[in-house]
Structure formats: C-alpha cells, structure tokens
Design a protein around this motif. Structure first.
Motif, PDB file in Angstrom:
ATOM      1  N   GLN A 164       2.198  -4.452  -2.726  1.00  0.00           N
ATOM      2  CA  GLN A 164       3.550  -4.990  -2.887  1.00  0.00           C
ATOM      3  C   GLN A 164       4.069  -5.572  -1.577  1.00  0.00           C
ATOM      4  N   LEU A 165       3.735  -4.909  -0.472  1.00  0.00           N
ATOM      5  CA  LEU A 165       4.177  -5.389   0.836  1.00  0.00           C
ATOM      6  C   LEU A 165       3.577  -6.754   1.147  1.00  0.00           C
ATOM      7  N   LEU A 166       2.297  -6.934   0.844  1.00  0.00           N
ATOM      8  CA  LEU A 166       1.633  -8.208   1.106  1.00  0.00           C
ATOM      9  C   LEU A 166       2.175  -9.310   0.198  1.00  0.00           C
ATOM     10  N   GLN A 167       2.510  -8.954  -1.031  1.00  0.00           N
ATOM     11  CA  GLN A 167       3.143  -9.935  -1.913  1.00  0.00           C
ATOM     12  C   GLN A 167       4.477 -10.382  -1.341  1.00  0.00           C
ATOM     13  N   LEU A 168       5.186  -9.438  -0.770  1.00  0.00           N
ATOM     14  CA  LEU A 168       6.491  -9.728  -0.183  1.00  0.00           C
ATOM     15  C   LEU A 168       6.354 -10.638   1.036  1.00  0.00           C
ATOM     16  N   VAL A 169       5.299 -10.420   1.824  1.00  0.00           N
ATOM     17  CA  VAL A 169       5.057 -11.280   2.985  1.00  0.00           C
ATOM     18  C   VAL A 169       4.851 -12.728   2.536  1.00  0.00           C
ATOM     19  N   LEU A 174      -8.289  -9.198   0.518  1.00  0.00           N
ATOM     20  CA  LEU A 174      -8.114 -10.318   1.442  1.00  0.00           C
ATOM     21  C   LEU A 174      -8.028 -11.645   0.692  1.00  0.00           C
ATOM     22  N   GLU A 175      -8.921 -11.805  -0.282  1.00  0.00           N
ATOM     23  CA  GLU A 175      -8.957 -13.056  -1.037  1.00  0.00           C
ATOM     24  C   GLU A 175      -7.743 -13.216  -1.937  1.00  0.00           C
ATOM     25  N   LEU A 176      -7.170 -12.079  -2.347  1.00  0.00           N
ATOM     26  CA  LEU A 176      -6.037 -12.132  -3.263  1.00  0.00           C
ATOM     27  C   LEU A 176      -4.713 -12.280  -2.528  1.00  0.00           C
ATOM     28  N   ARG A 177      -4.526 -11.544  -1.423  1.00  0.00           N
ATOM     29  CA  ARG A 177      -3.210 -11.457  -0.777  1.00  0.00           C
ATOM     30  C   ARG A 177      -3.127 -12.113   0.601  1.00  0.00           C
ATOM     31  N   SER A 235       4.717  -5.365  12.853  1.00  0.00           N
ATOM     32  CA  SER A 235       4.136  -4.031  12.631  1.00  0.00           C
ATOM     33  C   SER A 235       3.311  -3.980  11.346  1.00  0.00           C
ATOM     34  N   LEU A 236       2.984  -5.141  10.803  1.00  0.00           N
ATOM     35  CA  LEU A 236       2.274  -5.214   9.524  1.00  0.00           C
ATOM     36  C   LEU A 236       0.909  -4.537   9.586  1.00  0.00           C
ATOM     37  N   SER A 237       0.110  -4.887  10.592  1.00  0.00           N
ATOM     38  CA  SER A 237      -1.244  -4.329  10.656  1.00  0.00           C
ATOM     39  C   SER A 237      -1.216  -2.823  10.884  1.00  0.00           C
ATOM     40  N   ARG A 238      -0.288  -2.349  11.707  1.00  0.00           N
ATOM     41  CA  ARG A 238      -0.178  -0.909  11.950  1.00  0.00           C
ATOM     42  C   ARG A 238       0.158  -0.162  10.664  1.00  0.00           C
ATOM     43  N   THR A 239       1.058  -0.742   9.877  1.00  0.00           N
ATOM     44  CA  THR A 239       1.457  -0.104   8.630  1.00  0.00           C
ATOM     45  C   THR A 239       0.296  -0.043   7.639  1.00  0.00           C
ATOM     46  N   VAL A 240      -0.436  -1.148   7.527  1.00  0.00           N
ATOM     47  CA  VAL A 240      -1.571  -1.185   6.602  1.00  0.00           C
ATOM     48  C   VAL A 240      -2.652  -0.211   7.059  1.00  0.00           C
ATOM     49  N   ARG A 241      -2.814  -0.076   8.378  1.00  0.00           N
ATOM     50  CA  ARG A 241      -3.824   0.841   8.911  1.00  0.00           C
ATOM     51  C   ARG A 241      -3.508   2.292   8.551  1.00  0.00           C
ATOM     52  N   GLU A 242      -2.230   2.586   8.432  1.00  0.00           N
ATOM     53  CA  GLU A 242      -1.810   3.962   8.159  1.00  0.00           C
ATOM     54  C   GLU A 242      -1.730   4.274   6.672  1.00  0.00           C
ATOM     55  N   HIS A 243      -1.906   3.274   5.822  1.00  0.00           N
ATOM     56  CA  HIS A 243      -1.813   3.487   4.384  1.00  0.00           C
ATOM     57  C   HIS A 243      -3.043   2.915   3.691  1.00  0.00           C
ATOM     58  N   GLU A 244      -3.239   3.316   2.476  1.00  0.00           N
ATOM     59  CA  GLU A 244      -4.310   2.757   1.663  1.00  0.00           C
ATOM     60  C   GLU A 244      -4.005   1.296   1.367  1.00  0.00           C
ATOM     61  N   GLY A 245      -5.051   0.493   1.277  1.00  0.00           N
ATOM     62  CA  GLY A 245      -4.860  -0.931   1.019  1.00  0.00           C
ATOM     63  C   GLY A 245      -4.109  -1.197  -0.273  1.00  0.00           C
ATOM     64  N   SER A 246      -4.397  -0.406  -1.298  1.00  0.00           N
ATOM     65  CA  SER A 246      -3.734  -0.605  -2.583  1.00  0.00           C
ATOM     66  C   SER A 246      -2.245  -0.337  -2.500  1.00  0.00           C
ATOM     67  N   ALA A 247      -1.857   0.603  -1.611  1.00  0.00           N
ATOM     68  CA  ALA A 247      -0.440   0.929  -1.471  1.00  0.00           C
ATOM     69  C   ALA A 247       0.331  -0.210  -0.820  1.00  0.00           C
ATOM     70  N   CYS A 248      -0.387  -1.079  -0.124  1.00  0.00           N
ATOM     71  CA  CYS A 248       0.252  -2.181   0.593  1.00  0.00           C
ATOM     72  C   CYS A 248       0.300  -3.473  -0.221  1.00  0.00           C
TER      73      CYS A 248
END
Length: 312
Positions: A116-121, A154-157, A101-114
């Motif tokens: 921490q989530l991408l770091q966790l992935v 994209l380049e960072l995370r 559900s990663l892409s759905r979650t990112v689609r519903e939130h601002e990229g900056s808010a995600c």
C-alpha cells in the motif's frame, strides 16, 4: 491635578485586581477565536501608522498555531502507518521526509506489508505540483529498494513509476538541442531516476521477461530519431545496462535491438554518438567475440575517426 490623577489610577487598579481574583482564569488558547474580533481592518490601519500592527502579529501567530494541527501525527502511531498518513495529507516537507525514509521502512517490514505504501508513492509522484526535491528523494528511495524487494514486487510497484518519471523528464526537455544530461530540464531529478533504473537493471534484479517485455521496448522508444536528445541518451544508458546485467538473455542481442543500438552511433548529435560509444564494450561482451567482430567493431572504428574530438 497630579495628586488627583495618581489617586484615581490607584483606585482603578485596586478594583481591577479584585475583579481578576474573583473570576476563573481563562487560558490564552481559549481566547484565540475571539482575537480576530478585537481588531478589525480600521484598527489595523490606525495602528500601522506608528509601527508594526499588533493586531497583524496576533493574527499571524494565531494562524500559525492553527496550521500546526494540519501537520500533527499522533504519537505512538506505527512507522508504516505514519508514513502512509504523511504521504496522503502531509505538507511538502513531510512528504520529503517520508520518501527519504522509504528504504529504511521497507527494510524493517515485510515486502507485502509495504504494498500500500508503494502504491501511495506512485500516486504522490503523479501529483503535477510535486516539489523536485520530493521527486529526487523518491527516485533514490525506489532505487534502493532494488536489493530489498522480490522481482515480482519490483516489476509491479517500482519499475512503472521509474519508467513514467523518465518519460516525463525526457518529454520535459522537449525539442531542446541540449548537449548533455546536465542541460536537461530537472537535471538532478532525471539523473536520479536514470541512475536508479540503470542500477536496478545492471544488478539483474528484474526478470529477463521484464527486460524483453517492458524495459527494452521503453528504451527503444526513447531512442527514436524524433525524440529529444536527452531521450536518446537515456536509451543509450539503458541498452548498456541491459547488456551488462542480462547479456543475451535480456534480448539485447536480437537483430532489431542491436541494429537500433548501432544506429545511435550514427546519430546527428555528437553527445548521443559518444554516449552510445561508451556502451559498445558492454554490447560486445554480450554478443561474444565472433558477433562483436562484425558490425559492432565497424561502428567502433568509425567512431574513432569522428569529426568531434569528444566522440573520438
């Protein structure tokens, strides 16, 4: 004797009934901790002689009930926070659900808010015992973010875990003489990561600087003669994607990069020669008519006379 036994039993049941009505009811879950004290190893051994151990069944059911606590996430927790919790301490199936559900979650939130989530992935992907289904889900999920996040994010995370996973997949194939990606170790996982990276590059979602500084060096390193067959095939696919997505701006037309690409047309493995041959149209388009009519055309003509029919 029978009448005496019946009379005694009736009296005993009457007394028990009175005791039960005069005491406060104790719920089952309050007795869970005491369950293990009711049955010991000797009791289990004795009971197992006649069939399944009741004690063992109670222990299993109690343990399962306690395990549920580990899987619980409080109701009402925001979706972003819930996924973060699942990735941090969830069981494999929960992590799989979060990654899917990663892409759905990112689609519903601002990229900056995600962020921490991408770091966790990325940290989850670094786990040595991560299930292959989770790896594949992460590959697909991160690939879908290509159209959702800004190039800098994209380049960072996204790009680093992609390249790291592809490197690991190619290394896992070792010195294998695999004749195709189908024979590679963790085929589905490797294909998922390669497909996501190629789609990201072909769409031109990364900066040209990232191509020259990160993606091309990675591809050329995978294409070294000493690398496994699968690794060299990964190089072919990435070089073709750079040519299609960026053309000359991506650095594919530079002499060193072009020479490396054409050298793969002379690889000792037929599957690598065939794989690179499929990318020559893209390279020719990036080079333009004049430059493509030189060495690239010569390599193409030589491949049409290759000893292996699949290459021709």
């Amino acid at each position: 004797l029978c009448k005496t036994a019946v009379s005694f039993t009736s009296k005993l049941l009457s007394e028990r009934r009175h005791e039960c009505t005069s005491h406060t009811f104790t719920p089952f879950w309050a007795l869970r901790g005491a369950m293990f004290q009711l049955f010991g190893d000797e009791d289990d051994a004795e009971l197992s002689k006649t069939g399944p151990s009741e004690a063992e069944m109670i222990k299993q059911r109690t343990a399962a009930a306690e395990d549920v606590v580990v899987l619980e996430v409080e109701e009402g927790v925001p979706e972003l926070q819930r996924l973060t919790l699942l990735l941090k301490r969830g069981q494999p199936l929960q992590k799989l659900s979060a990654l899917e559900s990663l892409s759905r979650t990112v689609r519903e939130h601002e990229g900056s808010a995600c962020d921490q989530l991408l770091q966790l992935v990325a940290s989850v992907l670094a786990e040595p015992s991560l299930d292959e289904s989770c790896q594949e889900a992460a590959a697909v999920g991160l690939g879908e973010l290509g159209l959702l996040l800004e190039p800098a994010m994209l380049e960072l995370r996204v790009l680093p875990p992609m390249l790291k996973a592809l490197q690991a997949g190619a290394d896992a194939s070792g010195g294998s003489s695999s004749q195709s990606l189908e024979d590679a170790v963790s085929e589905d996982v490797l294909r998922a990561w390669l497909g996501s990276l190629v789609a990201l590059v072909e769409a031109g979602r990364l900066s040209a600087d990232a191509m020259r500084r990160t993606v091309l060096p990675f591809a050329l390193a995978q294409g070294e003669a000493a690398r496994p067959v699968v690794s060299r095939m990964v190089c072919c696919h990435v070089l073709g994607a750079v040519a299609a997505g960026y053309g000359e701006a991506g650095g594919i037309c530079e002499q060193g990069t072009l020479s490396h690409a054409l050298a793969l047309c002379q690889d000792t493995e037929a599957c690598v020669r065939a794989c690179m041959g499929l990318q020559l149209v893209r390279l020719g388009t990036a080079l333009g008519p004049q430059r493509a009519s030189g060495n690239l055309l010569s390599e193409l003509m030589e491949l049409t006379r290759d000893e292996q029919p699949e290459v021709r």
